[in-house]
Design an enzyme around this catalytic site. Structure first.
Site, short mmCIF file in Angstrom:
data_model
loop_
_atom_site.label_atom_id
_atom_site.label_comp_id
_atom_site.label_asym_id
_atom_site.label_seq_id
_atom_site.Cartn_x
_atom_site.Cartn_y
_atom_site.Cartn_z
N LYS A 83 19.26 2.56 15.54
CA LYS A 83 20.34 3.53 15.35
C LYS A 83 21.26 3.59 16.56
O LYS A 83 20.92 3.16 17.66
CB LYS A 83 19.75 4.92 15.05
N ARG A 125 10.03 4.90 10.01
CA ARG A 125 10.91 4.17 9.11
C ARG A 125 11.53 3.05 9.95
O ARG A 125 12.21 3.32 10.93
CB ARG A 125 11.98 5.09 8.57
#
Length: 176
Positions: free
Chosen positions: A122, A156
């Site tokens: 991210k 995740r």
């Protein structure tokens, strides 16, 4: 693969229902935390499936905890007990808020739900390190390790091998 557990990422109750009924999906992962479709909580309760409740908003700690606790309470009143909390790294939070969230991640155990952490590649990593998402594996693994040390139950990920290795190392430490 009949033994695979399938989840669907959706904030739409109609999509969640269709995926469960027609495609055998087992888990609903709602990035809006029930805020984008007023029917989502009713649908999850009726379907009797586990629900991933994601916080989508600023990283002000008290507001986030209040919001998550209220939504969990509402879901419990509706008979939904299989709730996984995703604190929503990157969802409406600044880079600094994301890192404060990671620094205090263990406090989310007060909610008494399993924790899912999704930080893989991210912007909180690659912008902080001044690299591209493709170059963010080391930062991702570092944050995965920290999250696991702070009690995350589910990661995740994009890079399965690196994540599995982080889990194995943390488990070795916890079992020593």
């Amino acid at each position: 693969v009949p033994e695979a557990i399938l989840s669907v990422d959706t904030f739409r109750a109609s999509v969640a229902e269709r995926c469960v009924k027609e495609h055998g999906v087992h888990i609903i992962n709602d990035i809006s935390g029930g805020k984008m479709d007023d029917r989502m909580f009713d649908t999850v309760a009726r379907l009797g499936v586990p629900y991933i409740l994601t916080h989508n908003g600023n990283g002000m700690w008290q507001e986030m905890m209040y919001d998550l606790a209220g939504r969990i309470g509402r879901l419990h009143l509706m008979g939904v007990n299989d709730i996984v909390v995703d604190p929503g790294f990157g969802f409406g939070k600044t880079i600094d808020e994301n890192y404060r969230l990671m620094a205090h991640l263990e406090e989310l155990h007060l909610l008494e739900c399993p924790l899912l952490v999704g930080v893989s590649r991210k912007s909180m990593i690659y912008k902080n390190l001044g690299c591209t998402p493709e170059e963010a594996l080391n930062g991702t693994t570092a944050l995965h390790t920290i999250a696991l040390m702070k009690g995350a139950h589910i990661l995740r990920v994009h890079d399965v091998k690196a994540a599995v290795e982080a889990v194995e190392i943390v488990e070795k430490i916890h079992n020593s």
